[in-house]
Motif scaffolding. Structure first.
Motif, PDB file in Angstrom:
ATOM      1  N   ALA A 331       0.831  -1.213   0.000  1.00 54.99           N
ATOM      2  CA  ALA A 331       0.000   0.000   0.000  1.00 54.99           C
ATOM      3  C   ALA A 331       0.860   1.255   0.000  1.00 54.99           C
ATOM      4  CB  ALA A 331      -0.922  -0.008   1.216  1.00 54.99           C
ATOM      5  N   LEU A 332       2.023   1.195   0.637  1.00 56.36           N
ATOM      6  CA  LEU A 332       2.908   2.354   0.689  1.00 56.36           C
ATOM      7  C   LEU A 332       3.779   2.460  -0.554  1.00 56.36           C
ATOM      8  CD1 LEU A 332       4.121   2.054   4.410  1.00 56.36           C
ATOM      9  CD2 LEU A 332       2.246   3.453   3.512  1.00 56.36           C
ATOM     10  N   GLY A 333       3.918   1.374  -1.296  1.00 59.52           N
ATOM     11  CA  GLY A 333       4.879   1.308  -2.390  1.00 59.52           C
ATOM     12  C   GLY A 333       4.388   1.914  -3.686  1.00 59.52           C
ATOM     13  N   GLY A 334       5.292   1.925  -4.658  1.00 62.00           N
ATOM     14  CA  GLY A 334       4.957   2.442  -5.979  1.00 62.00           C
ATOM     15  C   GLY A 334       4.072   1.525  -6.787  1.00 62.00           C
ATOM     16  N   HIS A 336       1.347   0.598  -5.803  1.00 58.44           N
ATOM     17  CA  HIS A 336       0.052   1.215  -5.524  1.00 58.44           C
ATOM     18  C   HIS A 336       0.040   2.591  -6.177  1.00 58.44           C
ATOM     19  CE1 HIS A 336      -2.912   2.823  -2.241  1.00 58.44           C
ATOM     20  NE2 HIS A 336      -3.517   2.579  -3.378  1.00 58.44           N
ATOM     21  N   ASP A 337      -0.943   2.873  -6.980  1.00 59.52           N
ATOM     22  CA  ASP A 337      -1.051   4.160  -7.667  1.00 59.52           C
ATOM     23  C   ASP A 337      -1.622   5.177  -6.678  1.00 59.52           C
ATOM     24  OD1 ASP A 337      -1.628   6.346  -9.260  1.00 59.52           O
ATOM     25  OD2 ASP A 337      -2.319   5.139 -10.955  1.00 59.52           O
ATOM     26  N   HIS A 338      -0.780   6.037  -6.131  1.00 50.15           N
ATOM     27  CA  HIS A 338      -1.199   6.962  -5.084  1.00 50.15           C
ATOM     28  C   HIS A 338      -2.026   8.127  -5.616  1.00 50.15           C
ATOM     29  CE1 HIS A 338       1.246   4.971  -2.037  1.00 50.15           C
ATOM     30  NE2 HIS A 338       2.191   4.870  -2.953  1.00 50.15           N
ATOM     31  N   HIS A 455       8.588  15.486  -0.271  1.00 47.23           N
ATOM     32  CA  HIS A 455       9.195  14.829   0.889  1.00 47.23           C
ATOM     33  C   HIS A 455       8.446  13.535   1.214  1.00 47.23           C
ATOM     34  CE1 HIS A 455      11.142  14.453   4.815  1.00 47.23           C
ATOM     35  NE2 HIS A 455       9.939  14.188   5.314  1.00 47.23           N
ATOM     36  N   HIS A 456       7.134  13.619   1.266  1.00 44.24           N
ATOM     37  CA  HIS A 456       6.325  12.473   1.684  1.00 44.24           C
ATOM     38  C   HIS A 456       6.433  11.323   0.679  1.00 44.24           C
ATOM     39  CE1 HIS A 456       3.187  10.621   4.118  1.00 44.24           C
ATOM     40  NE2 HIS A 456       2.548  10.293   3.008  1.00 44.24           N
ATOM     41  N   TYR A 457       6.449  11.641  -0.615  1.00 45.19           N
ATOM     42  CA  TYR A 457       6.406  10.606  -1.661  1.00 45.19           C
ATOM     43  C   TYR A 457       7.762  10.367  -2.325  1.00 45.19           C
ATOM     44  CZ  TYR A 457       1.349  10.475  -1.245  1.00 45.19           C
ATOM     45  OH  TYR A 457       0.065  10.312  -0.781  1.00 45.19           O
ATOM     46  N   GLY A 458       8.830  10.853  -1.698  1.00 44.06           N
ATOM     47  CA  GLY A 458      10.167  10.499  -2.170  1.00 44.06           C
ATOM     48  C   GLY A 458      10.538  11.049  -3.529  1.00 44.06           C
ATOM     49  N   VAL A 483       5.469   6.132  -0.618  1.00 38.47           N
ATOM     50  CA  VAL A 483       5.396   6.781   0.698  1.00 38.47           C
ATOM     51  C   VAL A 483       6.681   6.504   1.455  1.00 38.47           C
ATOM     52  CG1 VAL A 483       4.160   6.910   2.888  1.00 38.47           C
ATOM     53  CG2 VAL A 483       2.885   6.630   0.751  1.00 38.47           C
ATOM     54  N   ARG A 484       7.443   7.573   1.729  1.00 40.04           N
ATOM     55  CA  ARG A 484       8.730   7.433   2.408  1.00 40.04           C
ATOM     56  C   ARG A 484       8.636   7.707   3.909  1.00 40.04           C
ATOM     57  NH1 ARG A 484      11.728   4.109  -0.410  1.00 40.04           N
ATOM     58  NH2 ARG A 484      12.473   4.923  -2.416  1.00 40.04           N
ATOM     59  N   TYR A 485       7.616   8.454   4.330  1.00 40.96           N
ATOM     60  CA  TYR A 485       7.487   8.818   5.742  1.00 40.96           C
ATOM     61  C   TYR A 485       6.023   8.708   6.154  1.00 40.96           C
ATOM     62  CZ  TYR A 485      12.063  10.864   4.782  1.00 40.96           C
ATOM     63  OH  TYR A 485      13.364  11.051   4.402  1.00 40.96           O
ATOM     64  N   SER A 486       5.801   8.472   7.417  1.00 45.59           N
ATOM     65  CA  SER A 486       4.435   8.517   7.935  1.00 45.59           C
ATOM     66  C   SER A 486       3.940   9.954   7.869  1.00 45.59           C
ATOM     67  CB  SER A 486       4.398   8.015   9.375  1.00 45.59           C
ATOM     68  OG  SER A 486       5.087   8.923  10.223  1.00 45.59           O
ATOM     69  N   VAL A 487       2.633  10.125   7.918  1.00 45.52           N
ATOM     70  CA  VAL A 487       2.068  11.479   7.916  1.00 45.52           C
ATOM     71  C   VAL A 487       2.557  12.243   9.144  1.00 45.52           C
ATOM     72  CG1 VAL A 487      -0.063  12.834   7.955  1.00 45.52           C
ATOM     73  CG2 VAL A 487       0.064  10.735   6.596  1.00 45.52           C
TER      74      VAL A 487
END
Length: 817
Positions: A331-334, A336-338, A455-458, A483-487
């Protein structure tokens, strides 16, 4: 005896031999070794007697997937009108998007059918069979290089009867000849190229061929000319060698129960399946094996089912952790289409970052169910959000107004910057400058929305795709969102509240989605398949029931109505395989239509059972029973048990195969084992319980030795062993008190249950089939639940929380009754 087994060969960016043939000697271009050009990444089957310790027994993936520096231009949104066609062949009369892609080749293509067979026999010509699908990258490459070439087209048309097959339309044809190619070449994939005698028996097979020789690798021209020569001068040897292998395959692919054999012991099989999955589990990012990495929802659903009956053991806890960690990382990875939701086909790296950007309907369906199940077992909102996210994508981009579902979106599209060639992922990736241009607003101090988003999405100025993940330079300077960092960390980094960070990221995703909509879209395969629609029906019904979402349940009902209206021939009592979107956006059918295969029946029946439990409308249960009776009549093997994949009476299909692997899609036999068990409880048909047991017995050897190959079937075996609970709700279907009890049931993951609803109708479907229900009624005028084992029931319950506690108490480990 020849046994087909699998060896994982994750040979990314390495040279292999996708075009190795049998017999190979006369096809060598310049020496003893030969292969075809191109980079191929594949799982390669070989002939080998399986053993316990053999790597052949590891969990397979069902396809070869290839990448190439060559790209072709296909019609899709945002491209200029195509020039007038110089050639038009009979594929122009077809509706399959894949066949239509080849309608203007200078090749005298035929669709699979009697006209082609008769021509081959009348002219005594060999058949060239080419199999692929519309979103297959190397299929596009071979078309551009070879099938659009005038000289190759003339060689093919003058000397062969050329047949094009969409593997998604005709999985029966694909499976037969892919089995031959795998057995004779040691590899497989699409496009598949096979040469047949006029009576459809294969004698040479391969996959992709370049148009001309390169070093010791023969090109398609060379292969064709040498086959022509051998057909004229050495035909008996060609035919006899192919015949020998075909006969060996008939024996080697046979699956049947031994006389008097029952299903294998579920605890031992499920434990072994868990151990095999644990052995292949990749701990850092989840998933199984190293790159490339596939979602494998059948594995994840098994792990959660295994946990449900082993909650108090370390193995059960580990199984759940494996499933949840994998789903979270995906879910955090690429993959997954964010921005536009949904999941891509697979990840080219171990961290789920850079995907193959194709999106398949069957992936969306199974992953939606896996994520909503994860939300039930964990209570984490993330998983429920992702499940809704997937269905949002399908509703928007893969749904027909009739209620049907389109098959796939391609990975390739024309870049927004223009150019004649499509590129992998062009529709989905971003440069840092694009992000800054679209999100310039200052949010805190000197930071902009772009700063927060990047920052959030690298997102990096130079792009975030490593060179080894981009061998052809298509993604240079581009970013795949991950997603590289938590909210919470992102909010802290910019000194804003978590609530504000969430709003900023959501508004940024919406803005980027608008930008993406202006880009040329990838090709959309608008073919609508009964089997995949059945999987999608299950997804909408399951997610809608768990979330109590009326809109999702209405979409599920619409899908059920679509299947009955457009893919069920009531007069012939036959499922149809496919239908198509017409030029005026209407639903079209070919004549004659393709009759449904085993997976069409099994997946639709499973979807109807889920739709019944979500809506409690018995019309869906009744149709499921009707379809199961037809499936039994058409496909059941009365001698060996289990179901054949296609009608065994079809003389054009040379092998009577039973799918013995849960891969990208579950095996139809695996799904049928569960369907039969569930229907035996709903319809009071003891013979379906016996048939489910006979099916499991037929696959006993496979289940015992390599259960990792059949995790979906292992779940059915577990359901047989632990027996299904019957949860009976007595009350008015749409009343609030009934809804409260249903919500309690749907809040829990209960893999071994059937949910029933009875009201005051004494002549209702369930009361007629199950007389024991006549003793169950509302207590004190309010909706009442009964939890039963073989209809030996608990005391009636009217309070939803009490029902939930009762169900939770019943989910500890319990032996078979």
């Amino acid at each position: 005896m020849i046994r087909l087994a699998w060896r994982r060969s994750a040979c990314r960016n390495s040279r292999v031999e996708p075009a190795r043939l049998f017999p190979a000697a006369f096809l060598r271009a310049d020496g003893p070794r030969q292969n075809s050009g191109g980079h191929i990444r594949c799982f390669r089957p070989i002939l080998h007697p399986p053993s316990e310790r053999s790597p052949l027994l590891r969990r397979p993936q069902p396809a070869c997937y290839l990448s190439s520096p060559v790209f072709m231009s296909m019609a899709s949104g945002g491209t200029s009108p195509p020039p007038p066609h110089k050639h038009t062949n009979r594929l122009a009369q077809e509706r399959s998007p894949y066949l239509l892609q080849h309608a203007h080749n200078p090749v005298d293509w035929y669709p699979w059918g009697q006209d082609a067979f008769d021509k081959a026999k009348n002219e005594d010509k060999p058949i060239f069979l080419s199999v692929g699908y519309s979103t297959c990258h190397w299929c596009h490459v071979m078309e551009r290089e070879s099938f659009e070439d005038e000289e190759i087209g003339k060689i093919l048309s003058d000397n062969f009867v050329c047949i094009k097959v969409d593997r998604e339309e005709r999985p029966d044809v694909d499976k037969v000849y892919m089995t031959f190619v795998q057995a004779t070449s040691g590899g497989g994939g699409w496009p598949m190229s096979v040469w047949l005698t006029p009576d459809l028996r294969p004698f040479i097979g391969g996959t992709y061929f370049p148009p001309t020789d390169h070093a010791r690798r023969p090109g398609l021209r060379t292969v064709l000319n040498r086959i022509i020569e051998q057909w004229q001068n050495n035909r008996p040897a060609l035919e006899s060698s192919g015949e020998r292998i075909l006969e060996a395959l008939k024996k080697g692919t046979a699956i049947a129960a031994n006389p008097g054999e029952g299903p294998p012991p579920a605890p031992a099989v499920s434990s072994r399946c868990f151990q095999q999955l644990a052995h292949s589990y990749e701990e850092e990012y989840g998933g199984f094996r190293d790159a490339p990495k596939f979602p494998t929802p059948v594995n994840l659903m098994f792990l959660m089912s295994y946990w449900s009956v082993n909650r108090s053991t370390s193995e059960g806890v580990e199984a759940l952790q494996m499933a949840l960690h994998t789903l979270r990382m995906m879910a955090l990875g690429g993959i997954h289409d964010h921005v536009a939701q949904g999941f891509h086909r697979y990840s080219t790296d171990s961290s789920w970052h850079v995907p193959h950007f194709e999106k398949m309907l069957y992936d969306q369906a199974q992953l939606a169910v896996a994520y909503i199940t994860a939300s039930q077992v964990s209570g984490e909102q993330l998983f429920a959000d992702v499940a809704k996210d997937i269905l949002l994508y399908v509703s928007r981009d893969l749904s027909d107004k009739s209620g049907g579902f389109y098959s796939a979106e391609d990975a390739d599209s024309v870049p927004a910057s223009g150019g004649p060639e499509k590129r992998e992922g062009a529709f989905c990736v971003w440069t840092a400058s694009e992000v800054r241009e679209q999100l310039p607003d200052v949010v805190e101090g000197a930071a902009t929305r772009a700063d927060v988003f990047m920052h959030h999405y690298g997102v990096k100025e130079q792009g975030n795709v490593a060179l080894e993940q981009d061998p052809h330079g298509e993604l240079q300077g581009q970013n795949v969102l991950i997603v590289r960092y938590s909210v919470e960390l992102t909010a802290a980094r910019f000194g804003i509240s978590v609530e504000k960070a969430n709003k900023l990221l959501a508004s940024a995703r919406t803005q980027m989605a608008k930008v993406r909509e202006s880009r040329p879209r990838p090709h959309l395969d608008t073919k609508m398949l009964a089997s995949w629609s059945g999987l999608m029906l299950s997804a909408y019904a399951s997610v809608g029931a768990v979330l109590g979402d009326k809109a999702l349940l209405e979409r599920a009902v619409q899908a059920g109505n679509f299947l009955k209206e457009h893919l069920w021939d009531a007069e012939r009592q036959t499922m149809l395989r496919s239908c198509y979107r017409g030029d005026e956006m209407e639903v079209q059918q070919i004549s004659p239509p393709i009759s449904g295969f085993l997976d069409d029946y099994a997946f639709v029946i499973g979807g109807l059972l889920d739709l019944y439990e979500a809506t409690l409308r018995t019309e869906w249960l009744q149709w499921a029973e009707e379809l199961q009776l037809r499936q039994d009549a058409l496909f059941w093997d009365h001698q060996g048990g289990g179901y054949f994949c296609s009608d065994p009476g079809d003389r054009a299909v040379l092998l009577r195969l039973k799918e013995d692997q849960d891969g990208a899609e579950p095996s139809a036999n695996s799904v049928s084992a569960s369907n039969l068990l569930r229907l035996s409880h709903y319809c009071g048909r003891g013979e379906w319980l016996q048939r489910s047991q006979q099916l499991l017995a037929a696959f006993s050897d496979r289940l015992t030795r390599v259960p990792i190959a059949l995790p979906e079937m292992v779940q059915a075996l577990m359901a047989q062993h632990y027996t299904l609970q019957q949860i009976v709700i007595c009350g008015q279907r749409d009343a609030p008190d009934t809804a409260g009890l249903l919500a309690a049931v749907n809040s829990l993951f209960l893999p071994h249950k059937v949910l029933m609803h009875v009201d005051d109708d004494a002549d209702g479907f369930l009361r007629r089939r199950l007389p024991v229900l006549s003793s169950m009624s509302q207590q004190g005028g309010v909706a009442t639940a009964y939890v039963c084992q073989d209809f030996t029931c608990s005391l009636p319950v009217t309070d939803p929380q009490e029902l939930r506690r009762l169900l939770l108490d019943g989910t500890t480990e319990r032996p078979a009754e």
